[in-house]
Write an enzyme that holds these catalytic residues in place. Structure first.
Site, PDB file in Angstrom:
ATOM      1  N   HIS A  53       0.867  -1.180   0.000  1.00  0.00           N
ATOM      2  CA  HIS A  53       0.000   0.000   0.000  1.00  0.00           C
ATOM      3  C   HIS A  53       0.903   1.230   0.000  1.00  0.00           C
ATOM      4  CE1 HIS A  53      -3.121  -2.752   2.040  1.00  0.00           C
ATOM      5  NE2 HIS A  53      -3.462  -2.589   0.776  1.00  0.00           N
ATOM      6  N   HIS A 146       3.632  -3.515   6.835  1.00  0.00           N
ATOM      7  CA  HIS A 146       2.543  -2.587   6.567  1.00  0.00           C
ATOM      8  C   HIS A 146       2.381  -1.625   7.736  1.00  0.00           C
ATOM      9  CE1 HIS A 146       0.233  -4.533   3.115  1.00  0.00           C
ATOM     10  NE2 HIS A 146       1.196  -5.409   3.370  1.00  0.00           N
ATOM     11  N   GLU A 209       2.008  -5.343  10.963  1.00  0.00           N
ATOM     12  CA  GLU A 209       1.364  -4.032  11.013  1.00  0.00           C
ATOM     13  C   GLU A 209       2.092  -3.181  12.045  1.00  0.00           C
ATOM     14  OE1 GLU A 209      -0.992  -2.961   9.072  1.00  0.00           O
ATOM     15  OE2 GLU A 209      -1.810  -4.792   8.160  1.00  0.00           O
TER      16      GLU A 209
END
Length: 321
Positions: A53, A146, A209
């Site tokens: 992303h 991420h 994350e």
């Protein structure tokens, strides 16, 4: 190859596709895909990916710093290493994606959609993995770094894909040593990059994350110092400092899917990831379908009502004691 990130963002290619830096040999495969090989033969293959992303920049800064240490000879390398910047075009624009969410396009999904920047990139990233994991006898890891859209009760956590064979407990222990406060286990197949590498190549794979998505220059990397330290130790073949407590473990028990434009998510916009809800709570509804907490308590992860129709708008978790 000391300017790998800058060249990737600028769309430049090196004058020659291979070279040496100290004790390493590097190979530029294509934009944002760089392989490093130690001089000594090894049976270990590690993929570190980031920026799947394009608005998730803290992992990019962490990976770029580690890469510079490797190329400068300040950090040893005990694995064959593939470094991937997943979506360079989106990263250059600080956008999550351009046309489609890249992390929903793997494992046979990009082939079913009209061509776009992300479908082309998904094909490239799958091809890069298939070329890299070429020896069935090697140890294979994939760490996909991420950041989350929302804040979280667990600042650092891992999401692991559904898997038919047991997880290597040494791998799970390393995730805890890397500072992850929670581990979330999927129970069903998905379109993520880690599901692809786990399913197709039996890699020990995890989506890490790390905090909340912020632009370049606004990340407080001190929050992820333990993760960066553990990654450096992993690359060098050393043991990371042991965690004082094991991560809390959760598993996914339900997915909230946005089936239509009528989808409504009742989770507040300021609710953090891993917010708990009691039995009977209405989390979402869509054209008469109601998502209600079934167990005594459930935790919400990745709530996002703005996803495209057909995509995941949140995960419902139960805690594993």
């Amino acid at each position: 190859m000391h300017h790998f990130l800058a060249m990737t963002l600028a769309g430049e290619i090196p004058r020659r596709p291979t070279g040496e830096a100290g004790a390493l040999r590097w190979i530029w495969h294509e934009q944002g895909i760089l392989e490093l090989q130690p001089r000594q033969p090894t049976r270990r293959a590690l993929v570190i990916s980031c920026a799947i992303h394009g608005n998730e920049t803290a992992p990019v800064e962490i990976v770029d710093a580690l890469l510079q240490q490797l190329l400068d000879g300040k950090l040893a390398l005990s694995w064959r290493l593939l470094v991937i910047i997943g979506n360079p075009q989106a990263l250059a624009r600080n956008q999550r994606y351009l046309q489609r969410d890249l992390n929903r396009l793997f494992s046979g999904r990009w082939q079913q959609l009209p061509a776009s920047d992300e479908t082309v990139r998904a094909a490239q990233l799958e091809r890069a993995i298939s070329h890299f994991y070429h020896d069935d006898d090697e140890e294979r890891w994939h760490l996909d770094l991420h950041t989350a859209i929302r804040g979280s009760h667990h600042l650092r956590f891992g999401v692991l894909p559904a898997r038919h064979t047991p997880w290597d407990e040494l791998f799970l222990r390393w995730l805890g040593d890397a500072g992850l406060e929670a581990l979330v286990f999927h129970q069903a197949p998905g379109g993520t990059y880690t599901h692809y590498t786990s399913e197709q190549f039996a890699a020990q794979a995890c989506t890490l994350e790390l905090g909340k998505a912020l632009p370049f220059g606004e990340n407080d990397l001190r929050q992820f110092a333990r993760t960066a330290l553990a990654l450096a130790a992993l690359l060098a073949g050393d043991a990371a400092p042991e965690a004082t407590a094991a991560p809390t473990r959760y598993r996914v028990v339900q997915q909230l899917t946005r089936h239509s434009e009528s989808f409504v998510l009742y989770v507040p916009q300021d609710a953090l990831n891993f917010t708990a809800y009691p039995k009977g709570t209405l989390l979402a509804e869509d054209r008469g379908e109601r998502y209600v907490v079934q167990g005594e308590q459930a935790w919400i992860l990745f709530p996002n009502p703005a996803v495209a129709v057909g995509l995941r708008a949140g995960l419902v978790l139960e805690r594993l004691d």
